[in-house]
Every structure is written in structure tokens, then in C-alpha cells.
Design an enzyme around this catalytic site. Structure first.
Site, mmCIF file in Angstrom:
data_model
loop_
_atom_site.group_PDB
_atom_site.id
_atom_site.type_symbol
_atom_site.label_atom_id
_atom_site.label_comp_id
_atom_site.label_asym_id
_atom_site.label_seq_id
_atom_site.Cartn_x
_atom_site.Cartn_y
_atom_site.Cartn_z
ATOM 1 N N VAL A 115 0.847 -1.214 0.000
ATOM 2 C CA VAL A 115 0.000 0.000 0.000
ATOM 3 C C VAL A 115 0.875 1.253 0.000
ATOM 4 O O VAL A 115 0.400 2.364 0.197
ATOM 5 C CB VAL A 115 -0.929 -0.007 1.249
ATOM 6 N N ASP A 116 2.181 1.045 -0.289
ATOM 7 C CA ASP A 116 3.168 2.133 -0.149
ATOM 8 C C ASP A 116 3.322 2.991 -1.399
ATOM 9 O O ASP A 116 4.109 3.930 -1.407
ATOM 10 C CB ASP A 116 4.533 1.546 0.270
ATOM 11 N N HIS A 131 -4.558 -4.332 -2.125
ATOM 12 C CA HIS A 131 -4.932 -3.947 -0.754
ATOM 13 C C HIS A 131 -5.133 -2.447 -0.607
ATOM 14 O O HIS A 131 -5.161 -1.925 0.506
ATOM 15 C CB HIS A 131 -3.858 -4.440 0.241
HETATM 16 N N1 APR Z 1 13.739 -8.938 -0.963
HETATM 17 C C1 APR Z 1 12.734 -9.809 -1.265
HETATM 18 N N2 APR Z 1 11.958 -10.409 -0.329
HETATM 19 C C2 APR Z 1 12.221 -10.110 0.958
HETATM 20 C C3 APR Z 1 13.255 -9.224 1.357
HETATM 21 C C4 APR Z 1 14.029 -8.627 0.324
HETATM 22 N N3 APR Z 1 15.031 -7.770 0.614
HETATM 23 N N4 APR Z 1 13.258 -9.160 2.726
HETATM 24 C C5 APR Z 1 12.261 -9.975 3.154
HETATM 25 N N5 APR Z 1 11.645 -10.553 2.099
HETATM 26 C C6 APR Z 1 10.522 -11.507 2.096
HETATM 27 C C7 APR Z 1 10.372 -12.317 3.358
HETATM 28 O O1 APR Z 1 11.154 -13.515 3.279
HETATM 29 C C8 APR Z 1 8.868 -12.651 3.319
HETATM 30 O O2 APR Z 1 8.635 -13.834 2.552
HETATM 31 O O3 APR Z 1 9.348 -10.734 2.012
HETATM 32 C C9 APR Z 1 8.262 -11.452 2.579
HETATM 33 C C10 APR Z 1 7.477 -10.534 3.480
HETATM 34 O O4 APR Z 1 6.364 -11.247 3.936
HETATM 35 P P1 APR Z 1 5.176 -10.480 4.695
HETATM 36 O O5 APR Z 1 5.754 -9.508 5.646
HETATM 37 O O6 APR Z 1 4.218 -11.518 5.171
HETATM 38 O O7 APR Z 1 4.518 -9.618 3.523
HETATM 39 P P2 APR Z 1 3.376 -10.019 2.530
HETATM 40 O O8 APR Z 1 3.517 -11.428 2.051
HETATM 41 O O9 APR Z 1 3.347 -8.962 1.497
HETATM 42 O O10 APR Z 1 2.072 -9.874 3.460
HETATM 43 C C11 APR Z 1 0.836 -9.958 2.805
HETATM 44 O O11 APR Z 1 -0.241 -9.370 4.888
HETATM 45 O O12 APR Z 1 -0.499 -8.096 6.798
HETATM 46 C C12 APR Z 1 -0.927 -8.261 5.502
HETATM 47 O O13 APR Z 1 -1.865 -6.573 4.158
HETATM 48 C C13 APR Z 1 -0.635 -7.049 4.645
HETATM 49 O O14 APR Z 1 -0.156 -6.972 2.271
HETATM 50 C C14 APR Z 1 0.205 -7.595 3.503
HETATM 51 C C15 APR Z 1 -0.149 -9.062 3.508
#
Ligand code: APR
Length: 258
Positions: A115-116, A131
Site C-alpha cells: 500500500v506504499d 490492498h
Molecule cells: N527482498 C525480497 N523479499 C524479501 C526481502 C528482500 N530484501 N526481505 C524480506 N523478504 C521476504 C520475506 O522472506 C517474506 O517472505 O518478504 C516477505 C514478506 O512477507 P510479509 O511480511 O508476510 O509480507 P506479505 O507477504 O506482502 O504480506 C501480505 O499481509 O499483513 C498483511 O496486508 C498485509 O499486504 C500484507 C499481507
């Protein structure tokens, strides 16, 4: 259900990056699907995993019922995370590379759970914000939308200039429906694409996490970029590029330009 062999047997001896590059260049319709991980190198913490936002903040502030009952308390957390921390960040190399790939017609669209607003800021034109976006506020009463830059967030909760009701960020809170047309466009891409590039997502949140599986069952080849395995890695991923987003995108572009 059409099952494509990804990558084809003939490519088995290529490096993972060479296989991924070949899939993207040979695709009729390649789409990127991104999560919080693509923005980590812009300084935005992920939601889960080490120093994840949900380790520090209670997700209840983003539950729609809690927000309606405690708008000021919820807004104080929302402002701290999303408008103080997120507010100053800039796209990173991975966002800019996806925008360049769209210009070069290597990808058709980005579906993002983020959402950034960083994909749009980086120059991507077709971005489906599954989202929603922090850049807009929406009134709980009259549903009018406002650019967040036009609303004073010093007084919380912010009131709608039109009807005086409470404004909330135009992002999906837990318990809310996925916005249209993002929902229709995103599942539409999953039914048409023959290549999906998953970047930085754990695959733990529905219904977003059903999109890559839908693409796979419609015959798409799935490339995944993540420094760690996710829910997708063993289930839908065909080529796993185990790197940070900006590192992987640099290697991928090098192979595509070879
Ligand atoms: N480059 C790529 N991936 C990365 C990096 C990086 N530098 N650093 C971390 N990650 C990966 C992590 O390993 C993890 O798999 O990014 C992922 C982040 O996961 P989440 O924090 O769960 O994010 P996301 O999957 O987008 O969450 C989905 O959850 O809370 C809700 O609405 C919120 O959109 C979000 C949704």
C-alpha cells in the site's frame, strides 16, 4: 487445466537466472506479483519475519471493527507506521527495474499487496493495488476519497471535509472486502498470464495468496524471488531465485540482456 512444463526439459542445464530470463522473454503475458519484501530495501519493514511490523504493533489497529470503535487509538498507530515511517521512503532498484520491464514490454502489469505506492512512484503504469493505497483516505460516511496530502493528520481521527464523518486510509483493513477493480483485474491476469514473477511475499494472507495458484493452474510458469522460502516455494514455484529483490532483479536483467 493446461499444465505447462516449466522450465522445459531442454533448459534443465541452464542456471536458475538463465531459465527465468528465458521464461520471461518467451512469455506472451508476464505479470509481477509483489509483497512487502520488495519494499524492505526501501526501508519499510516487512509484516512478518525478523523485525516484522506485526512483532512490534498489534494488527488489531488494522481491524475494521476495532477501527470503528477506537478511531483515535487506531489512527495513532496508523500515523506512526504508515505516515511517519512509510511516508518518506523511495522506490528501490527492484521497483525501478519492474517499471523498465513494463516499458520494454517484458511485463504487462504489477499486482501488488503493498500500500506504499512505490511501484507507481517508480514509474510502473499498470499497477493493481490489491490492498488499496495509503496515498488516499476514504470517508466511512459518504465514501468520498481524498489525497492524504490534502488532509491534516495533526488532529486524529481526521474528519471528512464534506460530511464530517471519520476518514480512514484507503487500504484494506482485516475484515474488509478487496477493492474493485483491483480484484477483478488481478484474478483476470491470473487467468491470462503465462508467466508470473512473485517478489517478496510469504503467501500467508488470503485471498491475495490464491492468485499465484490460480495463475499456475491456468498454465503460467512461476518465478519466485525471495531470500527465504515462502508458502509458494514448494507448492507453485517453478524457478526459485533465492536472493533479495534488488540483487535478483539485477542478475535477472543481466541474463535478459545477454
Ligand atoms: N527482498 C525480497 N523479499 C524479501 C526481502 C528482500 N530484501 N526481505 C524480506 N523478504 C521476504 C520475506 O522472506 C517474506 O517472505 O518478504 C516477505 C514478506 O512477507 P510479509 O511480511 O508476510 O509480507 P506479505 O507477504 O506482502 O504480506 C501480505 O499481509 O499483513 C498483511 O496486508 C498485509 O499486504 C500484507 C499481507
Amino acid at each position: 487445466m493446461t499444465m505447462t512444463i516449466c522450465p522445459p526439459e531442454a533448459d534443465r542445464d541452464l542456471s536458475m537466472y538463465a531459465r527465468a530470463a528465458k521464461m520471461i522473454k518467451g512469455a506472451k503475458r508476464c505479470v509481477a506479483f509483489t509483497g512487502a519484501g520488495i519494499s524492505v530495501e526501501s526501508g519499510i519493514p516487512p509484516f512478518r519475519g525478523e523485525n516484522g511490523l506485526w512483532n512490534k504493533y498489534d494488527p488489531k489497529s488494522f481491524d475494521i471493527q476495532y477501527f470503528r470503535q477506537n478511531p483515535r487509538q487506531s489512527w495513532e498507530i496508523i500515523r506512526e507506521i504508515f505516515y511517519e515511517v512509510f511516508g518518506q521512503v523511495q522506490p528501490n532498484f527492484a521497483h525501478y527495474t519492474l517499471a523498465q520491464m513494463e516499458i520494454k514490454k517484458l511485463i504487462k502489469a504489477v499486482i501488488t499487496q503493498n500500500v506504499d505506492n512505490l511501484h507507481t512512484l517508480a514509474g510502473s503504469k499498470t499497477v493493481h493495488e490489491f490492498h488499496g493505497s495509503l496515498k488516499r483516505l476514504v470517508c466511512l460516511g459518504c465514501r468520498h476519497k481524498y489525497k492524504v496530502s490534502k488532509i491534516d493528520l495533526d488532529t486524529l481521527p481526521p474528519a471528512c471535509p464534506d460530511c464530517g464523518n471519520i476518514l480512514k486510509p484507503d487500504v484494506i483493513f482485516f475484515g474488509e472486502a478487496i477493492p474493485e477493480p483491483a480484484r477483478t483485474h488481478s484474478f483476470g491476469e491470473a487467468s491470462r498470464a503465462d508467466c508470473f514473477i512473485l517478489i517478496g511475499t510469504t503467501g500467508t494472507v488470503a485471498p491475495a495468496n490464491t492468485i499465484p495458484g490460480a495463475a499456475k493452474s491456468n498454465g503460467a510458469c512461476i518465478i519466485e524471488i525471495n531470500p527465504f522460502p515462502s508458502e509458494y516455494t514448494r507448492s507453485v514455484t517453478d524457478v526459485f531465485l533465492q536472493d533479495k529483490a534488488s540483487v535478483a532483479m539485477e542478475k535477472l536483467v543481466e541474463e535478459i540482456n545477454r
